[in-house]
Design an enzyme around this catalytic site. Structure first.
Site, mmCIF file in Angstrom:
data_model
loop_
_atom_site.group_PDB
_atom_site.id
_atom_site.type_symbol
_atom_site.label_atom_id
_atom_site.label_comp_id
_atom_site.label_asym_id
_atom_site.label_seq_id
_atom_site.Cartn_x
_atom_site.Cartn_y
_atom_site.Cartn_z
ATOM 1 N N ARG A 1 -27.545 -23.899 -34.116
ATOM 2 C CA ARG A 1 -27.597 -25.300 -34.536
ATOM 3 C C ARG A 1 -26.350 -25.604 -35.351
ATOM 4 O O ARG A 1 -26.232 -25.201 -36.509
ATOM 5 C CB ARG A 1 -28.866 -25.572 -35.344
ATOM 6 N N ALA B 1 -38.841 -27.252 -27.944
ATOM 7 C CA ALA B 1 -38.877 -28.641 -28.397
ATOM 8 C C ALA B 1 -37.792 -29.435 -27.682
ATOM 9 O O ALA B 1 -36.835 -28.864 -27.154
ATOM 10 C CB ALA B 1 -38.683 -28.720 -29.916
ATOM 11 N N GLU C 1 -40.512 -29.334 -21.646
ATOM 12 C CA GLU C 1 -39.743 -28.507 -22.572
ATOM 13 C C GLU C 1 -40.237 -27.059 -22.575
ATOM 14 O O GLU C 1 -39.438 -26.121 -22.662
ATOM 15 C CB GLU C 1 -39.810 -29.093 -23.988
ATOM 16 N N GLU D 1 -37.432 -24.310 -21.594
ATOM 17 C CA GLU D 1 -36.923 -23.431 -22.637
ATOM 18 C C GLU D 1 -37.603 -22.061 -22.660
ATOM 19 O O GLU D 1 -37.025 -21.092 -23.163
ATOM 20 C CB GLU D 1 -37.058 -24.101 -24.003
ATOM 21 N N GLU E 1 -28.114 -23.771 -25.235
ATOM 22 C CA GLU E 1 -29.262 -23.088 -24.646
ATOM 23 C C GLU E 1 -28.860 -21.871 -23.800
ATOM 24 O O GLU E 1 -29.701 -21.028 -23.498
ATOM 25 C CB GLU E 1 -30.064 -24.077 -23.797
#
Length: 217
Positions: A74, A86, A103, A107, A154
């Site tokens: 992040r 999320a 999601e 993910e 990701e």
């Protein structure tokens, strides 16, 4: 101190008058709005805040009481954070539950048969209108579709199954900081202590706090 009625403790809609509103910045998914808000007494004050489409998150719990977590970089906080799956409510007209299913597949490559609402939160109401709904997903299995092609942040995700109790200890010890993970883990622990998972709301429960669609202009 005046005794309050038992049902007083609930957030209530309110809207103070706005004399002017500008959007000095519009980004890819969010924007910044500057409102001149009339304060009690009649004076105005400028309030700058992020306009956000809203988000969903999924605490996926397996039969061994483990939670599916991912580690993702992040950039704003310069950390790799352990999180639960999320994503943004950035598809026009997509119901929140459908977004959560998407999601979880993208993910974590997981599908779930049993869905409940775990908790609804505003992430930072002093500076953003983002609202997040965190779901509890159970009855898990590997998704049948091909794995989602990850890119950007990701692309370097790490995946793990971690016992709920270990995550709870990590949050309370200050080792885990992601909002959705912390709120979801603590809400699930509290729900179990306060009557069990049967007290949770159904997956299609009304969500009054959801922002007004994905338009961030």
């Amino acid at each position: 101190m005046t005794e309050q009625p038992r049902d007083f403790l609930a957030d209530t809609p309110a809207e103070w008058p706005v004399t002017s509103s500008q959007t000095p910045f519009t980004g890819n998914k969010t924007s910044v709005r500057a409102d001149e808000v009339v304060m009690p007494g009649g004076r105005t004050a400028r309030r700058d805040y992020q306009v956000h489409p809203g988000s969903v998150a999924v605490l996926a719990l397996d039969e061994r009481d483990r939670v599916a977590v991912i580690e993702q970089y992040r950039h704003p906080v310069r950390h790799r954070l352990w999180e639960i799956p999320a994503g943004l409510l950035d598809v026009p007209g997509e119901p929140p539950l459908d977004a959560a299913r998407r999601e979880l597949y993208e993910e974590a490559h997981i599908k779930a048969d049993d869905w409940q609402v775990l908790v609804d939160v505003y992430t930072s109401p002093g500076g953003s209108d983002e609202a997040v709904r965190v779901y509890l997903a159970r009855g898990l299995a590997e998704a049948e579709q091909e794995r989602f092609a990850a890119e950007e942040e990701e692309a370097e995700m790490r995946h793990a199954w971690v016992p709920l109790a270990e995550l709870t200890r990590g949050v309370l010890a200050g080792r885990l900081h992601n909002t959705c993970l912390a709120v979801g883990v603590l809400a699930l622990t509290a729900a179990r202590a306060e009557g069990g998972l049967g007290t949770l709301r159904p997956a299609d429960a009304p969500w009054e706090a959801r922002p007004f669609g994905p338009d961030v202009s």
